[in-house]
Scaffold this active site. Structure first.
Site, PDB file in Angstrom:
ATOM      1  CB  SER A 593      -0.954  -0.031   1.197  1.00  0.00           C
ATOM      2  OG  SER A 593      -1.947   0.951   1.070  1.00  0.00           O
ATOM      3  CG  ASP A 668      -6.524  -2.542  -4.205  1.00  0.00           C
ATOM      4  OD1 ASP A 668      -7.308  -1.877  -3.507  1.00  0.00           O
ATOM      5  OD2 ASP A 668      -5.307  -2.604  -3.976  1.00  0.00           O
ATOM      6  CG  HIS A 700      -5.470  -2.306  -0.346  1.00  0.00           C
ATOM      7  ND1 HIS A 700      -4.695  -1.903  -1.415  1.00  0.00           N
ATOM      8  CD2 HIS A 700      -4.907  -1.735   0.744  1.00  0.00           C
ATOM      9  CE1 HIS A 700      -3.716  -1.131  -0.994  1.00  0.00           C
ATOM     10  NE2 HIS A 700      -3.816  -1.017   0.313  1.00  0.00           N
TER      11      HIS A 700
END
Length: 724
Positions: A593, A668, A700
């Protein structure tokens, strides 16, 4: 290196195990090797006793001072099931596999809990004196976001995007919107930024419901390809990218008696953020924080709940960077005209006491302690406890502040991460904590004589089973030479200082996250430990911009995400390269991320330093990220074109050097796949080779058993390129 301050060494006492972790244990080991603990402890109101669940989740147990805090059975799972049968008039289908984990004491005699069966969620209360359960409300299993009123006579819930209320005898449809993009009562408003964790709030008298109405019909729809069908199809989500049209949110009050709705007159512009939603104890007023889209100006407004009219703006906050409201107001139990407000406007998130006319009565801040979570008021309402962040972000301690004079007392002191609470009469503190060397320790302390009883001292769960690597805590100075940064280094198994080892740098670096804490194993994850056991030096450091260090620590990232963060991480690399046991030609990176953004950024901004990297779900260009988070730090692309260009990685793909594996969840909805696809295309155009892997059914994060596959892939990638 003179800037290095070694604070603590965790070494030989843990190096007597029998084997290393398996790759499966990188995912499930945290459960398997969890230190012994007490389960779901709660103080009983007005009693010098607390309850817990037994290890098998079959019994509710009580501990009190009379028996030296030894547990006694209060209620079994089977006994509760019998009470539910009587309450629901169901003698056959009621079964409890374990004691309800959502049990919550309502008073000294009764606790509330939820039971699900036969297509319904039942909300019940059990009286320990009469040993009877009473049904208070119910919802269908298809319902989401249940919100019970204060007296539990009503429950509001969502069926898809509409609000329903069940009052014990009938169900009322509060909203009946059928237009795609109109969402009522959802906690997923403003993408859950600004401390939002619910979308409906009952008034104290249980007669009115305040709720969000989100209109996102004007927000761009973003396709997420679903691969499970014979012909793949697109699932569209509303995704407002930075600088583009955002959702419009209003707040309404529904009156259960008159079945009327009132819209709070929160005014223009429509693209603003509404948060801090709090009812006045009288039920006549609602308090709302209005934050502009630029996120640099907050107004705390008071509204008339019956008319929706603005009564008064109580206070305003402005910032040259951003204002980030995260906590609803807390009214004092014995003074309905005073409330606690949290803000970091003076440098650290702390408490401020205001009255309902907007007058600041006093600041309740203590030194540079950051308020992380509020505890309970004392029975007389004159004090409140909270968990505060100390020791440059490493520790959590229990504090209590006197609301009358602001005097603050620290109630726990052992270095580490404390989770502590006080009995309602203030006599006892139940304290659970861990540190680098303490797996878990739970005590009860008498506040009047300071006598402490040890309830649990967890043994090292790895002893005789797992050979743990050595972990070392360290502190480095930030790139500006002023700020100490917390880090840790994990040494390879059977470490030999005369050898040279490859390195895996695991990093995140973004806001609201902290990887290094003074907890068991110093916060290291099981994959970190696994990689060290496989022969890697594993290094982690929390740079400026990460959590738990105060306002100024974060604001250096404004309009230039990744720049100060990279500069700090390179200080960590300087330290690593100064160590004789580090092979400078075999340094790798891994992050997910924001950590994926950091990993890719370091690869293209510092080519040749890092041999190999794995970036999971990486942000590549912030113009593809959503409005609420992205614009807080970067403003809009229109307002900050140079900043967006500088931090974008698309035009820097030609600078890539070394091995890079990008991993992305194909569905995602947070960092959409477009980020990594655009970067892959830029690498192709630049003639740069890059490895790419998709997890087709994941969003995600890669979860469940597939996470084992992911960690195995990452470990193999590092082994392929960094092992000799």
């Amino acid at each position: 290196m003179k800037k290095l301050l070694l604070l603590f060494l965790l070494g030989s006492p843990l190096c007597y195990g029998q084997r290393n972790f398996t790759i499966q244990e990188t995912v499930f080991g945290a459960r398997q090797f969890a230190p012994q603990n007490l389960t779901l402890t709660q103080w009983i109101p007005k009693e010098q006793a607390f309850t817990q669940l037994d290890a098998s989740y079959q019994k509710l147990q009580i501990r009190d001072a009379a028996n030296n805090w030894q547990p006694k059975d209060l209620l079994t799972c089977n006994e509760l099931a019998e009470a539910i049968k009587t309450s629901l008039h169901d003698t056959t289908s009621v079964k409890l596999s374990y004691f309800p984990t959502d049990y919550q004491w309502a008073n000294e005699n009764s606790f509330n809990f939820t039971y699900s069966n036969a297509g319904q969620n039942y909300y019940l209360q059990y009286d320990v004196s009469s040993r009877k359960a009473t049904l208070q409300a119910k919802t269908p299993l298809s319902a989401t976001n249940p919100e019970l009123s204060a007296n539990r006579s009503r429950v509001a819930f969502l069926i898809e995007n509409n609000i329903m209320i069940h009052d014990g005898s009938s169900t009322i449809a509060v909203t009946q919107d059928s237009v795609d993009g109109i969402v009522n009562g959802s906690d997923y408003t403003h993408r859950q930024e600004f401390g939002i964790n619910k979308g409906m709030w009952w008034s104290p008298d249980s007669e009115k419901l305040l709720y969000y109405r989100k209109d996102e019909t004007m927000v761009s729809q973003y396709p997420l390809i679903q691969w499970s069908a014979r012909v793949a199809n697109a699932k569209d989500i509303r995704y407002p990218m930075a600088g583009m049209k955002s959702e419009e949110v209003t707040l309404l009050v529904y009156d259960c008696s008159t079945k009327s709705r009132t819209t709070l007159k929160t005014g223009e512009p429509k693209e603003q953020y509404l948060t801090l939603c709090t009812w006045d104890p009288s039920g006549k007023y609602v308090y709302v924080g209005l934050l502009n889209r630029e996120q640099n100006h907050l107004k705390l407004n008071k509204y008339d709940a019956s008319s929706g009219e603005l009564v008064k703006t109580l206070l305003e906050e402005r910032s040259s960077s951003w204002v980030e409201p995260l906590h609803a107001l807390h009214f004092l139990p014995n003074k309905n005209d005073q409330f606690l407000y949290q803000t970091d406007k003076d440098g650290f998130n702390q408490l401020y006491l205001y009255n309902t006319e907007g007058k600041l009565i006093r600041s309740l801040g203590h030194a540079d302690v950051i308020v992380e979570s509020l505890g309970d008021f004392t029975a007389d309402g004159k004090k409140i406890s909270y968990i505060g962040i100390t020791n440059n972000g490493l520790d959590r301690q229990l504090f209590q502040v006197d609301l009358g004079n602001g005097k603050t007392v620290q109630l726990t002191h052992e270095p580490g991460m404390h989770q502590a609470s006080i009995s309602t009469d203030g006599t006892y503190i139940l304290d659970q904590y861990s540190s680098q060397t303490v797996p878990n320790r739970i005590t009860i302390r008498n506040t009047r004589n300071d006598k402490t009883n040890l309830i649990l001292a967890a043994a090292n769960p790895f002893e005789g089973k797992i050979k743990l690597p050595k972990i070392e805590q360290l502190s480095l100075l930030s790139a500006d030479g002023k700020t100490p940064l917390n880090g840790r280094i994990i040494y390879p198994a059977d470490f030999d200082a005369t050898q040279k080892y490859p390195v895996m740098v695991y990093l995140y670096g973004g806001s609201h996250a902290q990887l290094v804490q003074n907890r068991w194993l110093f916060g290291a994850g099981y994959f970190d430990l696994y990689m060290a056991q496989q022969g890697y030096v594993v290094f982690t450091m929390d740079n400026r911009g990460s959590d738990a260090r105060g306002r100024d620590f974060t604001r250096v990232t404004h309009r230039q995400l990744g720049q100060a963060e990279m500069a700090d991480q390179m200080k960590g690399i300087e330290f690593l390269k100064s160590q004789p046991f580090v092979d400078q030609t075999r340094i790798g990176l891994f992050g997910w991320s924001f950590g994926g953004f950091m990993t890719t950024s370091l690869m293209v901004h510092h080519p040749g330093i890092f041999h190999t990297a794995v970036a999971g779900g990486p942000v590549i260009d912030w113009k593809f990220y959503e409005v609420m988070y992205g614009e807080r730090y970067m403003d809009t692309p229109q307002e900050n074109p140079d900043g967006y260009k500088n931090v974008s990685l698309l035009d820097k793909a030609s600078q890539l050097k070394g091995n890079l594996l990008i991993i992305h969840g194909a569905q995602d909805p947070v960092v959409v796949q477009q980020h990594s696809m655009e970067f892959i295309e830029a690498c192709i155009k630049a003639g740069k080779q890059v490895d790419y892997f998709l997890y087709p059914t994941h969003e995600h994060n890669v979860m469940g058993k597939d996470r084992i596959h992911m960690y195995e892939k990452i470990a193999q990638y590092f082994d392929l390129h960094l092992k000799r």
